[in-house]
Design a protein around this motif. Structure first.
Motif, PDB file in Angstrom:
ATOM      1  N   GLN A  79     -12.810  62.258  16.634  1.00 53.02           N
ATOM      2  CA  GLN A  79     -12.629  61.297  15.539  1.00 53.02           C
ATOM      3  C   GLN A  79     -13.827  61.327  14.600  1.00 53.02           C
ATOM      4  O   GLN A  79     -13.692  61.212  13.394  1.00 53.02           O
ATOM      5  CB  GLN A  79     -12.459  59.871  16.081  1.00 53.02           C
ATOM      6  N   LYS A  80     -15.009  61.524  15.215  1.00 50.64           N
ATOM      7  CA  LYS A  80     -16.231  61.521  14.401  1.00 50.64           C
ATOM      8  C   LYS A  80     -16.446  62.852  13.704  1.00 50.64           C
ATOM      9  O   LYS A  80     -17.119  62.913  12.686  1.00 50.64           O
ATOM     10  CB  LYS A  80     -17.446  61.227  15.304  1.00 50.64           C
ATOM     11  N   ILE A  81     -15.881  63.918  14.285  1.00 52.35           N
ATOM     12  CA  ILE A  81     -16.147  65.268  13.770  1.00 52.35           C
ATOM     13  C   ILE A  81     -15.915  65.369  12.270  1.00 52.35           C
ATOM     14  O   ILE A  81     -16.724  65.939  11.534  1.00 52.35           O
ATOM     15  CB  ILE A  81     -15.271  66.312  14.511  1.00 52.35           C
ATOM     16  N   SER A  82     -14.829  64.786  11.823  1.00 53.53           N
ATOM     17  CA  SER A  82     -14.493  64.928  10.395  1.00 53.53           C
ATOM     18  C   SER A  82     -15.561  64.295   9.496  1.00 53.53           C
ATOM     19  O   SER A  82     -15.652  64.617   8.313  1.00 53.53           O
ATOM     20  CB  SER A  82     -13.120  64.315  10.133  1.00 53.53           C
ATOM     21  N   ASP A  83     -16.372  63.397  10.088  1.00 54.26           N
ATOM     22  CA  ASP A  83     -17.442  62.782   9.290  1.00 54.26           C
ATOM     23  C   ASP A  83     -18.632  63.722   9.098  1.00 54.26           C
ATOM     24  O   ASP A  83     -19.388  63.588   8.138  1.00 54.26           O
ATOM     25  CB  ASP A  83     -17.936  61.494   9.965  1.00 54.26           C
ATOM     26  N   TYR A  84     -18.793  64.679  10.024  1.00 54.29           N
ATOM     27  CA  TYR A  84     -19.927  65.585   9.888  1.00 54.29           C
ATOM     28  C   TYR A  84     -19.658  66.575   8.771  1.00 54.29           C
ATOM     29  O   TYR A  84     -18.565  67.107   8.654  1.00 54.29           O
ATOM     30  CB  TYR A  84     -20.173  66.339  11.192  1.00 54.29           C
ATOM     31  N   LYS A  85     -20.698  66.853   8.005  1.00 54.91           N
ATOM     32  CA  LYS A  85     -20.526  67.806   6.908  1.00 54.91           C
ATOM     33  C   LYS A  85     -20.397  69.212   7.450  1.00 54.91           C
ATOM     34  O   LYS A  85     -19.596  70.004   6.985  1.00 54.91           O
ATOM     35  CB  LYS A  85     -21.738  67.727   5.967  1.00 54.91           C
ATOM     36  N   ASN A  86     -21.212  69.504   8.446  1.00 57.71           N
ATOM     37  CA  ASN A  86     -21.219  70.870   8.962  1.00 57.71           C
ATOM     38  C   ASN A  86     -21.085  70.846  10.486  1.00 57.71           C
ATOM     39  O   ASN A  86     -22.054  70.687  11.216  1.00 57.71           O
ATOM     40  CB  ASN A  86     -22.528  71.545   8.542  1.00 57.71           C
ATOM     41  N   VAL A  87     -19.857  71.015  10.940  1.00 59.99           N
ATOM     42  CA  VAL A  87     -19.591  70.941  12.384  1.00 59.99           C
ATOM     43  C   VAL A  87     -20.301  72.074  13.107  1.00 59.99           C
ATOM     44  O   VAL A  87     -20.810  71.900  14.211  1.00 59.99           O
ATOM     45  CB  VAL A  87     -18.082  71.001  12.656  1.00 59.99           C
ATOM     46  N   GLU A  88     -20.342  73.232  12.450  1.00 61.08           N
ATOM     47  CA  GLU A  88     -20.947  74.393  13.105  1.00 61.08           C
ATOM     48  C   GLU A  88     -22.430  74.161  13.375  1.00 61.08           C
ATOM     49  O   GLU A  88     -22.900  74.347  14.499  1.00 61.08           O
ATOM     50  CB  GLU A  88     -20.747  75.635  12.232  1.00 61.08           C
ATOM     51  N   GLU A 145     -18.656  72.708  28.250  1.00 65.35           N
ATOM     52  CA  GLU A 145     -19.142  71.330  28.166  1.00 65.35           C
ATOM     53  C   GLU A 145     -19.266  70.879  26.710  1.00 65.35           C
ATOM     54  O   GLU A 145     -18.856  69.792  26.330  1.00 65.35           O
ATOM     55  CB  GLU A 145     -20.512  71.260  28.848  1.00 65.35           C
ATOM     56  N   ILE A 146     -19.830  71.790  25.902  1.00 60.57           N
ATOM     57  CA  ILE A 146     -20.066  71.436  24.497  1.00 60.57           C
ATOM     58  C   ILE A 146     -18.758  71.296  23.739  1.00 60.57           C
ATOM     59  O   ILE A 146     -18.562  70.342  22.973  1.00 60.57           O
ATOM     60  CB  ILE A 146     -21.007  72.470  23.844  1.00 60.57           C
ATOM     61  N   LEU A 147     -17.827  72.199  24.015  1.00 61.62           N
ATOM     62  CA  LEU A 147     -16.530  72.102  23.337  1.00 61.62           C
ATOM     63  C   LEU A 147     -15.810  70.818  23.748  1.00 61.62           C
ATOM     64  O   LEU A 147     -15.153  70.167  22.933  1.00 61.62           O
ATOM     65  CB  LEU A 147     -15.671  73.330  23.646  1.00 61.62           C
ATOM     66  N   LEU A 148     -15.955  70.462  25.026  1.00 56.27           N
ATOM     67  CA  LEU A 148     -15.318  69.224  25.481  1.00 56.27           C
ATOM     68  C   LEU A 148     -15.953  68.004  24.826  1.00 56.27           C
ATOM     69  O   LEU A 148     -15.268  67.056  24.455  1.00 56.27           O
ATOM     70  CB  LEU A 148     -15.410  69.101  27.001  1.00 56.27           C
ATOM     71  N   LYS A 149     -17.283  68.065  24.686  1.00 56.10           N
ATOM     72  CA  LYS A 149     -17.971  66.954  24.015  1.00 56.10           C
ATOM     73  C   LYS A 149     -17.470  66.814  22.582  1.00 56.10           C
ATOM     74  O   LYS A 149     -17.229  65.709  22.106  1.00 56.10           O
ATOM     75  CB  LYS A 149     -19.486  67.199  24.004  1.00 56.10           C
ATOM     76  N   LEU A 150     -17.331  67.958  21.919  1.00 53.13           N
ATOM     77  CA  LEU A 150     -16.817  67.938  20.537  1.00 53.13           C
ATOM     78  C   LEU A 150     -15.409  67.359  20.508  1.00 53.13           C
ATOM     79  O   LEU A 150     -15.063  66.552  19.651  1.00 53.13           O
ATOM     80  CB  LEU A 150     -16.777  69.358  19.966  1.00 53.13           C
ATOM     81  N   TRP A 151     -14.608  67.789  21.467  1.00 53.65           N
ATOM     82  CA  TRP A 151     -13.213  67.340  21.540  1.00 53.65           C
ATOM     83  C   TRP A 151     -13.141  65.824  21.753  1.00 53.65           C
ATOM     84  O   TRP A 151     -12.351  65.130  21.131  1.00 53.65           O
ATOM     85  CB  TRP A 151     -12.515  68.094  22.657  1.00 53.65           C
ATOM     86  N   ASN A 152     -14.023  65.344  22.634  1.00 48.62           N
ATOM     87  CA  ASN A 152     -13.998  63.910  22.915  1.00 48.62           C
ATOM     88  C   ASN A 152     -14.483  63.078  21.731  1.00 48.62           C
ATOM     89  O   ASN A 152     -14.148  61.909  21.611  1.00 48.62           O
ATOM     90  CB  ASN A 152     -14.844  63.597  24.155  1.00 48.62           C
ATOM     91  N   ASN A 153     -15.289  63.728  20.877  1.00 47.77           N
ATOM     92  CA  ASN A 153     -15.770  63.008  19.695  1.00 47.77           C
ATOM     93  C   ASN A 153     -15.029  63.444  18.442  1.00 47.77           C
ATOM     94  O   ASN A 153     -15.574  63.412  17.344  1.00 47.77           O
ATOM     95  CB  ASN A 153     -17.264  63.251  19.505  1.00 47.77           C
TER      96      ASN A 153
END
Lengths: 185, 163
Positions: free
Chosen positions: A63-72, A53-61
């Motif tokens: 576009q925004k991921i690259s804006d986060y400094k620390n994805v982990e 679920e969490i990986l899918l949520k990340l996948w769906n977002n």
């Protein structure tokens, strides 16, 4: 059919994350997400579902991921919140019929039964810890995050984390000492 | 000395004052075989931490993009159109009018053939009649030959009579 690769290639040029990009981004910490989920939800299947679920949520977002400094760190926070929500809705669903005193007796019975398998026993002791302590033990002792990172993930200050961690470690040691001496008897 | 150091580290550990390096030291100590007996109960704890660290998530995650699914639908649509393109002429191709026309053409053809057959039959009969005609002409020829012989005969009789 043969159009697909061409079109996807075209989309990478527009700075859209591809599946391969995403996998290599998520790869280093997906196991950590899973282990945290398992620490909180206990059952392997539930933890797998949560991770997915969490990986899918990340996948769906993505576009925004690259804006986060620390994805982990962001993912770990997400995992924590997701699992706590799950636990809450579970508790709401399952009305507790068993009295809490009765439960404690049950666990001391388990103590005697499973004292031999002490490594397995450790996971049971951790299960009995309050959720916040569980999370901190998991992040520090298993995943070996720095206190600064944990404080970001949990949105807590470092002192509070140290206090909670110290409590958790003392509880673990006490229970293990007890189990150990039972084992000798 | 080593043991003393470990005991100190354990105290720091319980107060959550150890650094990650020191915790790694503790883990290494409890992973070794020469753990002091009175610290034995810590062993399972650090072993447990080391073990769980290796647990991994092995399930696949079905990652789907909106774009990609759109492409998939396009390909599905393309295949459908192709199939329809093949199927439609086969299923609906020959209309009733076409079938009627075809039947009519066949009937006409058959009738024409019949008529031709009749004509050719007549022709054959005619051919037979022609054969008999040829026979007749042959016998006439024969007749003429015998008639000329008759003439010869007459001449001969006339000569006889003169003499």
């Amino acid at each position: 059919m043969f159009l697909i690769p061409e079109l996807v290639e075209g989309s990478t040029n527009q700075k859209v994350m591809t599946q391969a990009d995403f996998v290599s981004l998520v790869m280093p910490f997906k196991d950590k997400v899973f282990r945290l989920a398992k620490r909180l939800l206990v059952s392997r299947e539930e933890a797998e579902d949560a991770t997915q679920e969490i990986l899918l949520k990340l996948w769906n977002n993505k576009q925004k991921i690259s804006d986060y400094k620390n994805v982990e760190a962001f993912s770990m926070t997400m995992t924590k919140n997701f699992c706590l929500d799950r636990l809450k809705s579970k508790q709401a669903q399952n009305l507790k019929i068993v009295h809490s005193n009765y439960q404690e007796k049950g666990s001391s019975l388990q103590t005697q039964l499973e004292a031999r398998d002490s490594v397995d026993w450790v996971s049971r002791i951790i299960e009995d810890l309050p959720e916040q302590q569980k999370i901190i033990i998991q992040l520090r002792d298993v995943e070996q995050y720095e206190f600064a990172e944990i404080s970001k993930m949990l949105d807590m200050n470092e002192t509070a984390i140290r206090v909670a961690l110290s409590r958790a470690r003392k509880t673990l040691r006490e229970k293990l000492t007890n189990t150990h001496s039972y084992g000798i008897k | 000395m080593v043991l003393n150091n470990i005991e100190n580290l354990l105290v720091k550990y319980e107060n959550a004052e150890t650094t990650l390096q020191e915790e790694a030291q503790l883990k290494a100590y409890f992973a070794s075989d020469n753990v002091a007996p009175h610290l034995e109960h810590y062993r399972s704890l650090f072993q447990y931490f080391a073990n769980t660290q290796n647990e991994s998530y092995t399930k696949d995650v079905p990652l789907k993009t909106n774009r990609r699914s759109m492409y998939q639908w396009i390909s599905v649509a393309a295949v459908t159109i192709l199939m329809l393109g093949i199927m439609i002429p086969k299923v609906f191709g020959p209309t009733e009018q076409d079938i009627k026309d075809q039947e009519l053409a066949l009937a006409t053809y058959n009738k024409t053939m019949e008529a031709f057959n009749l004509v050719s039959l007549g022709m054959n009969k005619g051919k037979d009649q022609l054969k008999t005609l040829a026979l007749v002409s042959e016998s006439i020829e024969d007749g003429r030959a015998s008639a000329s012989r008759l003439n010869e005969f007459n001449k001969a009789t006339n000569k006889i009579f003169k003499n």
